[in-house]
Scaffold this motif. Sequence first.
Motif, mmCIF file in Angstrom:
data_model
loop_
_atom_site.group_PDB
_atom_site.id
_atom_site.type_symbol
_atom_site.label_atom_id
_atom_site.label_comp_id
_atom_site.label_asym_id
_atom_site.label_seq_id
_atom_site.Cartn_x
_atom_site.Cartn_y
_atom_site.Cartn_z
ATOM 1 N N PHE A 368 13.611 -2.601 -3.684
ATOM 2 C CA PHE A 368 12.776 -1.523 -4.211
ATOM 3 C C PHE A 368 11.299 -1.795 -3.939
ATOM 4 O O PHE A 368 10.573 -0.921 -3.438
ATOM 5 N N MET A 369 10.844 -3.004 -4.252
ATOM 6 C CA MET A 369 9.422 -3.330 -4.075
ATOM 7 C C MET A 369 9.035 -3.320 -2.598
ATOM 8 O O MET A 369 7.935 -2.869 -2.232
ATOM 9 N N LYS A 370 9.940 -3.768 -1.741
ATOM 10 C CA LYS A 370 9.669 -3.757 -0.306
ATOM 11 C C LYS A 370 9.495 -2.326 0.198
ATOM 12 O O LYS A 370 8.555 -2.026 0.945
ATOM 13 N N GLU A 371 10.386 -1.428 -0.220
ATOM 14 C CA GLU A 371 10.320 -0.028 0.215
ATOM 15 C C GLU A 371 9.084 0.668 -0.361
ATOM 16 O O GLU A 371 8.381 1.401 0.353
ATOM 17 N N ARG A 372 8.824 0.448 -1.636
ATOM 18 C CA ARG A 372 7.665 1.082 -2.284
ATOM 19 C C ARG A 372 6.366 0.636 -1.621
ATOM 20 O O ARG A 372 5.510 1.469 -1.280
ATOM 21 N N THR A 373 6.228 -0.667 -1.435
ATOM 22 C CA THR A 373 5.003 -1.211 -0.835
ATOM 23 C C THR A 373 4.813 -0.716 0.589
ATOM 24 O O THR A 373 3.704 -0.349 0.995
ATOM 25 N N ALA A 374 5.899 -0.692 1.352
ATOM 26 C CA ALA A 374 5.817 -0.247 2.748
ATOM 27 C C ALA A 374 5.372 1.213 2.830
ATOM 28 O O ALA A 374 4.522 1.570 3.665
ATOM 29 N N THR A 375 5.923 2.056 1.974
ATOM 30 C CA THR A 375 5.568 3.479 1.987
ATOM 31 C C THR A 375 4.100 3.684 1.649
ATOM 32 O O THR A 375 3.377 4.403 2.357
ATOM 33 N N LEU A 376 3.626 3.045 0.584
ATOM 34 C CA LEU A 376 2.235 3.229 0.169
ATOM 35 C C LEU A 376 1.266 2.596 1.170
ATOM 36 O O LEU A 376 0.187 3.159 1.433
ATOM 37 N N SER A 377 1.645 1.462 1.752
ATOM 38 C CA SER A 377 0.786 0.819 2.764
ATOM 39 C C SER A 377 0.662 1.701 3.997
ATOM 40 O O SER A 377 -0.422 1.835 4.584
ATOM 41 N N ASN A 378 1.784 2.297 4.388
ATOM 42 C CA ASN A 378 1.777 3.188 5.548
ATOM 43 C C ASN A 378 0.884 4.403 5.298
ATOM 44 O O ASN A 378 0.115 4.822 6.178
ATOM 45 N N LEU A 379 0.959 4.970 4.106
ATOM 46 C CA LEU A 379 0.103 6.108 3.759
ATOM 47 C C LEU A 379 -1.374 5.705 3.771
ATOM 48 O O LEU A 379 -2.237 6.468 4.232
#
Length: 489
Positions: A368-379
């Motif tokens: 969960f944290m990996k996916e959440r962080t990746a999405t927000l970092s990409n944005l």
Amino acid sequence: MSENGVTSRRSKVLTIDTMNATVKKVEYAVRGPIVQRAVQIEKELNEGAKKPFTEVIKANIGDAHAMGQQPITFFRQVLALCSYPELMNENSFPEDAKSRAHRILQGCGGKSIGAYSASQGIECIRQDVAHYIERRDGGVPCDPDNIYLTTGASDGIVTMLKLLVSGEGQSRTGIMISIPQYPLYSAALAELGAVQVNYYLNEEKCWSMDISELQRSLEAARQHCNPRALCVINPGNPTGQVQSRECIEEVIKFAAKENLFLMADEVYQDNVYADGCEFHSFKKVLFEMGPEYSGTVELASFHSTSKCYMGECGFRGGYMEVINMDQEVKAQLTKLVSVRLCPPVPGQALMDLVVNPPQPGEPSYNTFMKERTATLSNLAEKAKLTEQILNTVPGIMCNPVQGAMYSFPQITLPERAIKEAKEKGQAPDMLYCMKLLEETGICLVPGSGFGQRDGTYHFRMTILPPTEKLKILLSKLKEFHQKFTQQYS
């Protein structure tokens, strides 16, 4: 049938002249003429029509999954389990997903998400929302009875506006909204027959709020209506700004002094990218200001499953929290939401997962944290990329995209283009965006659909397309703007 066997003609009961007049005043630019033309062009391309491009790139709306953002695995696992509980027997689902689904189903009638819920929302989910708000706001208490689960944030906002709007003539309710604004507000106010009271954000100061501008707007409005509420979108849509804590405190003081109901649209609260920027909830700041304010200022705040790292627009999940609401009015609010029975239960379940995600030590936490962080970092990377590239184009000026999902750059248009648009009965930035669509396949929304200061022109574009597609979009946009400027100079 008439006597001669011919069906007699009768006029239609519902015509453009006899229909509800307020509905005809409703406009919603995000899905307006530009988008309708984009859909037509897509059909033409599918039928083999030759265009200077091979696809339409829709950067007009904050629909994350439609633009390629991937769902959060844990959320979809729990929703799958809630929808088809027999999957609980499968070893492919982690135990924390199963236990979360079990808890949600226990709160549902007949242990099924196909059942109606209480009109205010499932009780255990409202409790989880309250705990989330307490954690977010550093321990400020939250009563689950003040939480109303909603069909997206939009439903809560319109419901609150319905409660606020009253009176006739000079006593008709005025609602203060930011310009530029999200067209939900102007559309809802038009439908309700309320008075839209515009206050302008300060573009020169990164779209910040200005108390002197609020005062100007309020005093002018009091000459012809009764302003009763102040709406704030933070982080901003379409402008992408994040208001400072100092600014929020000043706005609360202003609302208290002028006896205004505060509405805080906070659906982008996890979308903060710029260095030095931080999301501060209106509720937290209100309570940090002490009882003089926290015990008196009326506040409704809104959140949603549709934005942030979730992007789950189609589930229509959301909540609102009401603070210092008169108890008799609150009873009327509960009655009003009961008319639509309940918000979609799958959306309620998803809202529960947003406010109560996997915790450290649980099987799904790391993913969960990996996916959440990746999405927000990409944005965050795309927000910076958009600002940087747009500011290399002569005639385009883009403020930093501090948060949310959009840029709202100002464009300089030649006088000939402005004149041609006016001759066609179009806003100049509508002409610009329509030509952009026809020549490049890029679908943006003209700034005139959100409101802007007279003599200025803008467009709103999302930062949601995948990075490589976003680079192509920005390159085409740069080329088009230069060509457009030359053509009309």
